[in-house]
Structure formats: structure tokens, C-alpha cells
Design a protein around this motif. Structure first.
Motif, PDB file in Angstrom:
ATOM      1  N   GLY A 435      -9.128 -16.543  89.805  1.00 51.59           N
ATOM      2  CA  GLY A 435      -9.787 -15.850  90.890  1.00 51.59           C
ATOM      3  C   GLY A 435      -8.804 -15.079  91.758  1.00 51.59           C
ATOM      4  N   TYR A 436      -9.327 -14.479  92.804  1.00 47.98           N
ATOM      5  CA  TYR A 436      -8.511 -13.717  93.743  1.00 47.98           C
ATOM      6  C   TYR A 436      -7.419 -14.609  94.322  1.00 47.98           C
ATOM      7  N   GLU A 437      -6.198 -14.112  94.356  1.00 46.89           N
ATOM      8  CA  GLU A 437      -5.016 -14.828  94.846  1.00 46.89           C
ATOM      9  C   GLU A 437      -4.669 -16.046  93.986  1.00 46.89           C
ATOM     10  N   ARG A 500     -16.175 -17.947  94.016  1.00 47.89           N
ATOM     11  CA  ARG A 500     -16.035 -18.933  95.086  1.00 47.89           C
ATOM     12  C   ARG A 500     -17.263 -18.889  95.994  1.00 47.89           C
ATOM     13  N   GLY A 501     -17.661 -20.044  96.479  1.00 44.47           N
ATOM     14  CA  GLY A 501     -18.883 -20.146  97.261  1.00 44.47           C
ATOM     15  C   GLY A 501     -20.052 -20.674  96.448  1.00 44.47           C
ATOM     16  N   SER A 502     -19.945 -20.586  95.112  1.00 43.64           N
ATOM     17  CA  SER A 502     -21.024 -21.069  94.247  1.00 43.64           C
ATOM     18  C   SER A 502     -21.099 -22.585  94.298  1.00 43.64           C
ATOM     19  N   GLY A 503     -22.284 -23.126  94.007  1.00 43.80           N
ATOM     20  CA  GLY A 503     -22.430 -24.560  93.857  1.00 43.80           C
ATOM     21  C   GLY A 503     -21.910 -25.004  92.508  1.00 43.80           C
ATOM     22  N   GLY A 504     -21.699 -26.318  92.352  1.00 36.85           N
ATOM     23  CA  GLY A 504     -21.351 -26.866  91.052  1.00 36.85           C
ATOM     24  C   GLY A 504     -19.876 -27.066  90.780  1.00 36.85           C
ATOM     25  N   TYR A 505     -19.003 -26.667  91.707  1.00 40.44           N
ATOM     26  CA  TYR A 505     -17.565 -26.755  91.448  1.00 40.44           C
ATOM     27  C   TYR A 505     -16.827 -27.475  92.574  1.00 40.44           C
ATOM     28  N   GLY A 506     -17.547 -28.290  93.325  1.00 38.22           N
ATOM     29  CA  GLY A 506     -16.935 -29.089  94.377  1.00 38.22           C
ATOM     30  C   GLY A 506     -17.051 -28.475  95.764  1.00 38.22           C
ATOM     31  N   SER A 507     -16.854 -29.313  96.780  1.00 38.71           N
ATOM     32  CA  SER A 507     -17.034 -28.904  98.183  1.00 38.71           C
ATOM     33  C   SER A 507     -16.055 -27.826  98.613  1.00 38.71           C
ATOM     34  N   LYS A 523     -13.967  -9.957  94.953  1.00 35.13           N
ATOM     35  CA  LYS A 523     -12.766  -9.759  94.133  1.00 35.13           C
ATOM     36  C   LYS A 523     -12.729 -10.748  92.964  1.00 35.13           C
ATOM     37  N   ASP A 524     -13.254 -11.961  93.191  1.00 34.54           N
ATOM     38  CA  ASP A 524     -13.402 -12.884  92.058  1.00 34.54           C
ATOM     39  C   ASP A 524     -14.262 -12.241  90.970  1.00 34.54           C
ATOM     40  N   ILE A 525     -15.388 -11.674  91.386  1.00 36.39           N
ATOM     41  CA  ILE A 525     -16.338 -11.068  90.442  1.00 36.39           C
ATOM     42  C   ILE A 525     -15.701  -9.896  89.703  1.00 36.39           C
ATOM     43  N   LEU A 526     -14.990  -9.043  90.438  1.00 41.58           N
ATOM     44  CA  LEU A 526     -14.369  -7.877  89.808  1.00 41.58           C
ATOM     45  C   LEU A 526     -13.240  -8.277  88.862  1.00 41.58           C
ATOM     46  N   LEU A 527     -12.565  -9.378  89.166  1.00 44.77           N
ATOM     47  CA  LEU A 527     -11.559  -9.884  88.226  1.00 44.77           C
ATOM     48  C   LEU A 527     -12.226 -10.346  86.931  1.00 44.77           C
ATOM     49  N   GLY A 528     -13.446 -10.860  87.050  1.00 44.70           N
ATOM     50  CA  GLY A 528     -14.201 -11.220  85.856  1.00 44.70           C
ATOM     51  C   GLY A 528     -14.526  -9.999  85.015  1.00 44.70           C
ATOM     52  N   VAL A 529     -14.912  -8.909  85.674  1.00 45.14           N
ATOM     53  CA  VAL A 529     -15.173  -7.654  84.964  1.00 45.14           C
ATOM     54  C   VAL A 529     -13.916  -7.187  84.238  1.00 45.14           C
ATOM     55  N   GLU A 530     -12.777  -7.214  84.937  1.00 49.85           N
ATOM     56  CA  GLU A 530     -11.515  -6.779  84.328  1.00 49.85           C
ATOM     57  C   GLU A 530     -11.140  -7.668  83.140  1.00 49.85           C
ATOM     58  N   HIS A 531     -11.413  -8.960  83.282  1.00 46.04           N
ATOM     59  CA  HIS A 531     -11.122  -9.907  82.194  1.00 46.04           C
ATOM     60  C   HIS A 531     -11.904  -9.537  80.933  1.00 46.04           C
ATOM     61  N   GLY A 551     -26.984 -11.743  95.708  1.00 45.32           N
ATOM     62  CA  GLY A 551     -26.520 -10.830  94.665  1.00 45.32           C
ATOM     63  C   GLY A 551     -26.785  -9.380  95.015  1.00 45.32           C
ATOM     64  N   GLY A 552     -27.892  -9.107  95.744  1.00 43.83           N
ATOM     65  CA  GLY A 552     -28.152  -7.763  96.255  1.00 43.83           C
ATOM     66  C   GLY A 552     -27.155  -7.398  97.334  1.00 43.83           C
ATOM     67  N   TYR A 553     -26.876  -8.367  98.211  1.00 48.30           N
ATOM     68  CA  TYR A 553     -25.820  -8.204  99.227  1.00 48.30           C
ATOM     69  C   TYR A 553     -24.507  -7.815  98.547  1.00 48.30           C
ATOM     70  N   MET A 554     -24.124  -8.598  97.517  1.00 46.11           N
ATOM     71  CA  MET A 554     -22.832  -8.382  96.871  1.00 46.11           C
ATOM     72  C   MET A 554     -22.797  -7.060  96.101  1.00 46.11           C
ATOM     73  N   THR A 555     -23.924  -6.671  95.501  1.00 44.11           N
ATOM     74  CA  THR A 555     -23.981  -5.381  94.811  1.00 44.11           C
ATOM     75  C   THR A 555     -23.673  -4.245  95.773  1.00 44.11           C
ATOM     76  N   SER A 556     -24.340  -4.258  96.932  1.00 42.82           N
ATOM     77  CA  SER A 556     -24.117  -3.182  97.900  1.00 42.82           C
ATOM     78  C   SER A 556     -22.738  -3.284  98.543  1.00 42.82           C
ATOM     79  N   TRP A 557     -22.221  -4.508  98.694  1.00 44.54           N
ATOM     80  CA  TRP A 557     -20.861  -4.676  99.219  1.00 44.54           C
ATOM     81  C   TRP A 557     -19.847  -4.046  98.261  1.00 44.54           C
ATOM     82  N   VAL A 558     -19.980  -4.347  96.980  1.00 44.75           N
ATOM     83  CA  VAL A 558     -19.021  -3.843  95.990  1.00 44.75           C
ATOM     84  C   VAL A 558     -19.030  -2.321  95.945  1.00 44.75           C
ATOM     85  N   ILE A 559     -20.208  -1.695  95.873  1.00 41.74           N
ATOM     86  CA  ILE A 559     -20.235  -0.230  95.753  1.00 41.74           C
ATOM     87  C   ILE A 559     -19.871   0.453  97.065  1.00 41.74           C
ATOM     88  N   GLY A 560     -19.842  -0.299  98.160  1.00 41.36           N
ATOM     89  CA  GLY A 560     -19.335   0.245  99.421  1.00 41.36           C
ATOM     90  C   GLY A 560     -17.825   0.183  99.525  1.00 41.36           C
TER      91      GLY A 560
END
Length: 726
Positions: A435-437, A500-507, A523-531, A551-560
Motif C-alpha cells: 500500500g501507500y508508504e 486501508r479502512g476496509s473491514g476484515g483486516y484488523g482494527s 493511493k492504495d487503490i491506484l497502486l493496485g491499478v499499477e500492479h 466508492g462513489g466518493y472515491m471515484t470522484s476523489w480520484v478523478i479530481g
């Protein structure tokens, strides 16, 4: 299977939504290993859903007609009678022009016609059997006028004119309340409707006499759930704490007698989800009436934390947190009949299994795991069997039975197997990347198109989950299974991940987006795209991005912030956090995530709002929203559309609004709306990622149109020729 046979399979089509069947509510008949469950299916002709009850005995067979909707299956503890809720006659009206309401029906396990048990005016919202199988407690919502209405006996004695006058007054009163609608409380909205002046009341019906008695007569608080005590002399229930603000998370666990006397067992802290239209704090009563198990809010972390399993002593109100060592979401609590174990589900690392805790020893263990996502289960009365519905990567709905002592699993029913055997599905591959960093490992998946070749370059469809604390899984129920496989069938490599922030991977992973929804997770998501791009089969000029809610929030965040995508679809998103706080039914979520609303944290909320960067958007964008979405209100979508349109008037930008729909449009909206939404997403992506495909389709449509016109002209000439001969 031979390559020749495999090639005869077709790919998934959008209309296949009507062919897929979803299992729900698996339930054991007490004293047997028979399993009762529902199967739901979208109906194209009626533009609605049908749901019937099925039974597995020696084999699977339909148990009720399911002409409309049968649900909420509950077997009597003595194993003699099946009770369920049904909306018979829906979605139309009865012969008096009245829309049917959900009522309780009962039928013996030997089969036959279901008998309607209740006839309450506003329908039943929840019910439970007494432990001796002699009574059923249920909830129905009434307002002050309805509480004061004459009893059924008195109504039967009234003449027709008086009854007509009573009905006319009721209709007049109802109209006055909504035209105009007067608002006095903060939480005046539910998921898709306005909160009315009705509160849940407790009713108990005697199965032998068929007589019903209302136990409560309150206008001050709402009851959503009730359990009868062993001797049927009182019920256990929960209410929002009185004399606190409308959105309080403080609740009271209650005992309520037949006369309506209320005793408070203890105070608890729940999500405060009544304003979301969900049960405030689901509880499960131990068979011996000594303990109540509940899923409650983490008092410190709140929405950023996982819900806790809390054991409450009925006598003294003392509370104990269970299974704290399980650092994951724990839900759907069920007691074993011997009071020894409490079962629950655990969601972690893209799968969901069934666990239990030994109450006396405080020992936790996983019972069912494996590569699947289980959602919904039941435990047999003897404690030896589990039954559950599960999603797997190649099948969105399967019913299992599991023998706990021998640890053996048996597939009982796969209602989509025959259909899916005719479909060539895309194959899914799990991926992990930094992920990022480099602070977290991120889990994701690649879904390849059917017939994939590593020698070709494909367009990419990035999908982003909601929440923000949801967990993607490759094992999906029908809505996501159908949507992702449809995109793959249309030629896209579909990728998705759990940033990061998703459920299922610990507190620690879940809380990593506190006060920062956009920057690091994107940036985590975009690193996945690059991968995925580095694998060499993605055309970087033909990449699309989409997501719903967060996911709609993040879509508009990314293209901004980033111009790498050729096209974007933002769905049911939240785009201005200060505005969202003022309009959403999920206001407490923002308080928890950002430490306050716009009165305290306006600058922080605006900094984390995609709308703040909307003027930078250069990516062709389709905005999809539902007009009755009160969780992610329409105002946010309107603001995003208007801001981008004015800032960049030449951008290809569309805004599609779906009437009558709420936040669940993509999952349980009107089937034809769901079909339309999918066609628009694919069409919008194709416009920029597969323009040749669009032109080919247009040519085919033009050819069909010309053929129809030629046929019409030919038929016209033949008609004229015949006419002249006559």
C-alpha cells in the motif's frame, strides 16, 4: 470438459439478472435435519421480486407458492408448525383497492394451505415464537389515533355508516399529517421514506384461541423486537433512551409485562440505527432466560471499530464483552439449546465463517471456514448441525448442511447450477501488493474476461467498495456477481481491492482512515491499478473507474486528483461532507470518523470532500443517483454535477436520476431500473474504452432498422398489389 464443449457456452448477459436465484434464511425444523429456506428471484414481467419457501428433506422442493413474497421463516420450538410473513396479493391491490400489508401465516410441516394468523392494519414488522410454541409475539406500528380506535369486537358491532365515517376521518387525518409535512425532530427520515407518527407496539397471539392482545400502548418510544420469557408472563425488548436527543445511541434493555408495565434491566450503547431504518440493537435470548447476547457499539472507537459481542445478565444487568481476541466484525448471534455456546459469524480477509464461544470457559473457536462467504445460518436443536447459505467465486447462492462432530459439509441445493453450466465465466485471481508508504499489504482481485489471452491488451474496469469500512470479497451474492461478470463478459478486466479502512483486516487497518477518507486510501487503490497494469495485458489508455456510496466518493476523489482514467461512473456517492452531515440519516458516522460535524470540523470535512476538487475533473463522468436515497442524499449528486458542468462546460457529463429508488438501487431496486443502470454503466465505459464495439453495435442496429424498413415497404407493396387485384 473438452475445449469444444467449453466453446459452446455463452457469456453472461444483462438480462440474466432475471435467471439468477438467491437463497436466504436457512432454518432447521426443530428435532430434525430438515432445512427450510427462501429463494428470491427478480420477475421481469411484474418488475418486482418473488420469494418462496423451499424445503430440503431428502431433496430440495418448493414448499409455498411464492406468488408474491414469503419471508421471515420461524419454526415453532416443538417442530410442528412453520410461521412466516407474507405479502399476499402484492404488488397490486385487493378487491377493495387496498395494498396488502405483511401478515403472519402458519402452516403445518406436513404441507397444505397457509393460514393467515394476523390481520393487523399496518402489518407485522417482526415476530417470535414463545418457547412452549403456544404463543407468538409480534410487532406492529400504530399511532395515537389507531391506539384509541375501537377494538375488533366493537368494530364488528358498528353499523356500516359509522364504519364509513371512521374510515373517512382516518384518511383525512393521514392527509393532514403529510400535506404539509411538519418536522420537529432531527431524525425525521428513514432509508427511503419519512418517519411517521407510529411506534412499534407489542402484540401477543394465542395459537389455540387465535385471540390477540396488545401489551403496549405507548406513543413515546419505538419497539422493534420482543422475545417472550419462558413462562410467557413478560417480554424482553429494547428502546431508545427517553429524554435524550433524537439521535442518541443510548438504549435501555427492558422487561415488559402483559399489562404494559416496564422494568429497565440495564442501559446499553448501540449504533442508534433506528434512523437508518434498521433494528436498533439485535438481541438473542438464551434458552434458559438468564442471558441476552447483543451486538453493541465499541464505546471508544464507535464507527471506526468493530461491533462487540456483549453478554448481559438478565437479573442484575451486568455486562461482559466476549471474544475480544477476535479482531474482526462479529455478528448474527445464536445460542445453542444447552446454553453452553454462543455462535456468531466472523468476517475477515475476504471470507466469512461461523465461530462459537464456550460461555463458561470463555474459549473461542472457528467451526466453519473455508474459501467462501457465509451470510445467514441456523443451528439445530441438538447442537450437532449447522445449515448456511454461502457465496463462492463461481456461484452466488448455495445451501449447505454441516455436521459439527464429524466436521463434514454437504451441499444441499445450488439453484443456479444448471444455468451457470451454460455460461462461460471470467476467472478470478487473488493479488496482494504494498500500500501507500509500504505500511500495509493490500488484498485485491483480478477478474479476467472469458476467453482471456495474455497476448492481448484489455480495457480495465476498476470497482471501489462502499462503507467506507466494507470488505470486498470474490465470493459474491447475485448483485455483485452479476455486475462484475457482466463487465468481464463485455470485454473488461475487472479489478477491485480492500484499501486501508476496509473491514476484515484488523482494527489498526480499519481505523487507518480516521479523519482522512480520501488521500491514502485512494493511493492504495491506484497502486493496485499499477500492479495490474505491470502484468502487461491492460491498455492504459482504456481504463474506467466506478464505485457506489463511499466508492462513489472515491471515484470522484480520484478523478479530481488524477487524470489517468479514460472514463468514470460515480454512483450514489457522497461528495460534500459538510453538506452531507446536514442532510444524511448517517450523520453519526461523520461525527465518529472526523471528530464532529461542520460546526466543529468544517475545514477538515471540506478538505476531505471530492466537491472541493471537482473543478479539476477532466474525465468524462456519468453520475448515477436515486431520488429517494436519504443515506447519500440527492443534494450531493446535484452539487457535483452543477459544479463540474459550470467549471468545465465542454466535458462529457451526464446525470441520471432514478425515481422511487433509495441507496439499495443496485441490490434490491426495481429490476428494470437495475437493468437500465447496468446498461448505462457498460455503455458509458464502452464509449471511451471500446469505441469500435459501440460503432459495431450502432451498425448492427442500423442494419436491423433498414431491414425492418425494407420489410415494411415490401409488405406495403404486397398489400397494394393485392388491393389492385381485388
Amino acid at each position: 470438459m473438452s475445449e469444444q464443449k467449453r466453446n459452446k457456452k455463452r457469456v453472461l448477459a444483462v438480462e440474466d439478472l432475471f435467471k439468477l436465484k438467491q437463497i436466504g434464511e436457512p432454518t432447521f425444523r426443530p428435532g430434525t435435519t430438515e432445512v427450510y429456506y427462501t429463494i428470491a428471484q427478480a420477475n421481469e414481467k411484474e418488475n418486482s421480486y418473488r420469494r418462496a419457501i423451499w424445503r430440503f428433506k431428502e431433496h430440495s422442493q418448493q414448499f409455498t407458492q411464492g406468488l408474491t413474497s414469503d419471508f421471515s421463516i420461524k419454526c415453532s420450538p416443538n417442530g410442528e408448525t412453520l410461521a412466516f410473513v407474507s405479502i399476499r396479493g402484492a404488488p397490486g391491490q385487493d378487491d377493495k383497492g387496498v395494498k396488502p400489508t405483511p401478515q403472519i401465516y402458519v402452516m403445518p410441516f406436513t404441507g397444505g394451505e397457509a393460514v393467515q394468523l394476523t390481520s393487523v392494519e399496518n402489518g407485522v414488522t417482526d415476530f417470535n415464537w414463545s418457547k412452549d410454541s403456544k404463543k407468538i409475539v409480534f410487532i406492529s406500528r400504530l399511532n395515537k389515533e389507531e391506539l384509541e380506535k375501537p377494538s375488533p369486537d366493537k368494530l364488528r358491532k358498528m353499523d356500516s355508516d359509522d364504519l364509513a365515517l371512521l374510515e373517512m376521518k382516518k384518511k383525512q387525518n393521514e392527509k393532514v399529517k403529510v400535506d404539509p409535512r411538519v418536522i420537529r425532530r432531527a431524525d425525521y427520515l428513514l432509508d427511503t421514506t419519512f418517519r411517521d407518527d407510529r411506534n412499534g407496539q407489542i402484540f401477543v397471539i394465542d395459537l389455540k384461541s387465535k385471540k390477540t392482545k396488545r401489551w403496549t400502548n405507548n406513543t413515546d418510544f419505538d419497539i422493534q423486537q420482543a422475545f417472550l420469557a419462558l413462562d410467557n408472563s413478560y417480554v424482553f425488548s429494547v428502546r431508545q433512551k427517553a429524554e435524550e436527543d433524537d439521535e442518541t445511541r443510548n438504549y435501555e434493555l427492558l422487561k415488559i409485562t402483559e399489562e404494559g408495565k416496564i422494568s429497565i434491566i440495564t442501559e446499553i450503547q448501540s449504533w442508534g440505527l433506528t434512523s437508518w431504518g434498521w433494528t436498533s440493537a439485535p438481541l438473542d435470548l438464551s434458552p434458559d432466560d438468564k442471558y441476552i447476547a447483543m451486538n453493541l457499539l465499541d464505546k471508544e472507537k464507535k464507527a471506526l471499530g468493530f461491533t462487540q459481542v456483549v453478554l448481559i445478565n438478565v437479573e442484575d444487568g451486568s455486562q461482559k464483552i466476549l471474544a475480544e481476541e477476535v479482531d474482526a466484525e462479529k455478528f448474527l448471534l445464536k445460542w445453542s439449546q444447552d446454553n453452553k455456546y454462543l455462535y456468531f459469524q466472523v468476517e475477515e480477509k475476504s471470507v466469512c465463517g461461523i465461530w462459537r464461544i464456550n460461555i463458561d470457559e470463555n474459549k473461542t473457536e472457528q467451526i466453519v471456514g473455508g474459501i467462501k462467504y457465509i451470510l445467514g445460518y441456523d443451528l439445530s436443536k441438538d447442537g450437532e448441525w449447522l445449515t448456511y447459505q454461502a457465496y463462492q467465486v463461481t456461484d452466488p447462492s448455495m445451501l449447505y448442511r454441516y455436521h459439527i462432530p464429524s466436521k463434514t459439509e454437504e451441499l444441499l441445493h445450488a439453484p443456479n447450477e444448471e444455468f451457470l453450466n451454460k455460461i462461460q465465466l471470467g476467472k478470478t485471481e487473488e493479488i496482494w501488493f504494498n500500500g501507500y508508504e509500504d505500511d500495509y499489504k493490500i488484498n485485491g482481485w483480478i477478474l479476467r474476461p472469458p476467453g482471456f489471452s495474455s497476448e492481448k491488451e484489455y480495457p480495465l474496469a476498476l470497482n471501489i467498495h462502499g462503507g467506507p469500512h466494507v470488505m470486498w470479497t470474490p465470493h459474491q451474492s447475485i448483485p455483485l456477481f452479476h455486475e462484475f461478470q457482466l463487465l468481464a463478459a463485455e470485454g473488461y478486466v475487472v479489478i477491485y481491492c480492500n484499501p486501508r479502512g476496509s473491514g476484515g483486516y484488523g482494527s489498526e487497518f480499519r481505523i487507518a482512515i480516521e479523519k482522512e477518507w480520501g488521500e491514502k486510501a485512494s493511493k492504495d487503490i491506484l497502486l493496485g491499478v499499477e500492479h495490474v497494469v505491470e502484468k502487461g495485458f491492460i491498455d492504459k489508455k482504456r481504463m474506467g473507474i466506478t464505485g457506489g456510496s463511499y466508492g462513489g466518493y472515491m471515484t470522484s476523489w480520484v478523478i479530481g486528483h488524477d487524470d489517468r482514467f479514460a472514463v468514470a461512473v460515480a454512483q450514489r456517492g457522497v461528495y460534500s461532507l459538510p453538506q452531507l452531515w446536514r442532510t444524511t440519516i448517517a450523520r453519526k458516522l461523520l461525527d465518529d470518523e472526523f471528530g464532529g460535524g461542520p460546526l466543529e470540523e468544517r475545514d477538515l470535512l471540506w478538505k476531505n470532500s471530492p466537491l472541493a476538487y471537482a473543478k479539476n475533473v477532466k474525465t468524462p463522468l456519468l453520475i448515477i443517483h436515486a431520488e429517494k436515497d436519504f443515506r447519500a442524499p440527492m443534494a450531493d449528486a446535484e452539487a457535483l454535477f452543477t459544479t463540474i458542468r459550470i467549471a468545465n462546460p465542454n466535458l462529457d457529463l451526464e446525470f441520471v436520476r432514478y425515481p422511487r429508488e433509495g441507496h439499495e438501487l443496485s441490490r434490491s431496486g426495481e429490476p428494470l431500473h437495475r437493468i437500465d443502470r447496468l446498461k448505462r454503466i457498460v455503455g458509458w465505459f464502452d464509449k471511451y474504452c471500446q469505441p469500435k464495439k459501440v460503432k459495431d453495435i450502432e451498425k448492427q442496429e442500423l442494419a436491423r432498422s433498414k431491414a425492418k424498413e425494407s420489410m415494411r415497404k415490401l409488405q406495403g407493396k404486397m398489400f397494394e398489389s393485392k388491393k389492385k387485384k381485388q
